[in-house]
Design a protein around this motif. Structure first.
Motif, short mmCIF file in Angstrom:
data_model
loop_
_atom_site.label_atom_id
_atom_site.label_comp_id
_atom_site.label_asym_id
_atom_site.label_seq_id
_atom_site.Cartn_x
_atom_site.Cartn_y
_atom_site.Cartn_z
N TYR A 1 28.82 38.81 34.35
CA TYR A 1 28.97 38.90 35.81
C TYR A 1 29.38 40.32 36.21
CZ TYR A 1 30.66 37.71 40.51
OH TYR A 1 30.87 37.66 41.85
N PRO B 1 30.71 43.91 52.20
CA PRO B 1 30.41 42.48 52.01
C PRO B 1 30.04 42.13 50.56
CG PRO B 1 29.29 43.32 53.95
CD PRO B 1 29.87 44.51 53.24
N GLU B 2 29.32 43.03 49.89
CA GLU B 2 28.96 42.78 48.49
C GLU B 2 30.22 42.78 47.61
OE1 GLU B 2 25.73 45.07 46.75
OE2 GLU B 2 24.88 45.30 48.76
N HIS B 3 31.12 43.73 47.86
CA HIS B 3 32.36 43.79 47.08
C HIS B 3 33.21 42.55 47.32
CE1 HIS B 3 32.66 47.79 45.15
NE2 HIS B 3 31.70 48.08 46.02
N LEU B 4 33.24 42.10 48.54
CA LEU B 4 34.01 40.90 48.87
C LEU B 4 33.44 39.68 48.13
CD1 LEU B 4 36.41 40.05 50.58
CD2 LEU B 4 34.81 39.55 52.44
N SER B 5 32.12 39.55 48.15
CA SER B 5 31.46 38.45 47.45
C SER B 5 31.70 38.54 45.94
CB SER B 5 29.96 38.47 47.76
OG SER B 5 29.29 37.52 47.01
N TYR B 6 31.59 39.76 45.40
CA TYR B 6 31.84 39.98 43.97
C TYR B 6 33.26 39.57 43.61
CZ TYR B 6 33.48 42.62 39.94
OH TYR B 6 34.09 42.99 38.78
N THR B 7 34.22 39.99 44.43
CA THR B 7 35.63 39.70 44.14
C THR B 7 35.90 38.21 44.16
OG1 THR B 7 36.28 41.83 45.05
CG2 THR B 7 38.00 40.18 44.84
N LYS B 8 35.33 37.51 45.12
CA LYS B 8 35.52 36.05 45.19
C LYS B 8 34.93 35.37 43.95
CE LYS B 8 35.66 35.57 50.20
NZ LYS B 8 34.95 35.08 51.39
N GLY B 9 33.72 35.77 43.57
CA GLY B 9 33.10 35.21 42.37
C GLY B 9 33.89 35.53 41.12
#
Length: 143
Positions: free
Chosen positions: A56, A107-115
């Protein structure tokens, strides 16, 4: 049974003494990890989860670093065209690019961090279960 620091440290150390770490990947800058043969199903599950987290991270940072380098090259070319092809980019110009790039990718970093947090919490829970299991197995073998 009392859980002591030395016992906990010993259990945690045993888990990592058979791990090999390679050189960092040129694109993602993440070092691959190779585990030796697991001794139990619980260890195998932890290794699979660790590999999933690594994959990931590797996929996200490879994509991110490639986009960053491409964006930086385009930015540098456009600035050099604007200035007539003279000189290099100033620190201020590069910092403007960095800020804009990170703002666009938020937004991509936020999504990455949540995952990543989901995967990491699942991994942490399985490591905790494995360590507790090993701790009790180790103490039962001593008595």
């Amino acid at each position: 049974m009392l859980l002591t620091r030395s016992l906990l440290r010993r259990v945690l150390y045993c888990r990592h003494k058979h791990t090999l770490v390679g050189p960092s990947d040129p694109l993602s800058n993440i070092r691959p990890v190779q585990h030796l043969q697991p001794s139990s199903q619980a260890e195998l599950r932890v290794q699979e989860l660790e590999n999933k987290v690594w994959q990931y991270n590797h996929e996200f940072w490879s994509r991110h670093n490639r986009q960053f380098q491409e964006g930086k090259d385009v930015f540098a070319q456009s600035r050099l065209v604007d200035t007539g092809g003279e000189g290099r980019l100033s620190v201020r110009e590069l910092s403007e690019f960095y800020k804009r790039f990170l703002d666009d990718k938020y937004p991509e970093h936020l999504s990455y961090t949540k995952g990543w947090l989901k995967l990491q919490s699942k991994l942490t829970w399985n490591i905790l279960k494995l360590n507790v299991q090993q701790m009790f197995t180790t103490n039962n073998n001593k008595t």
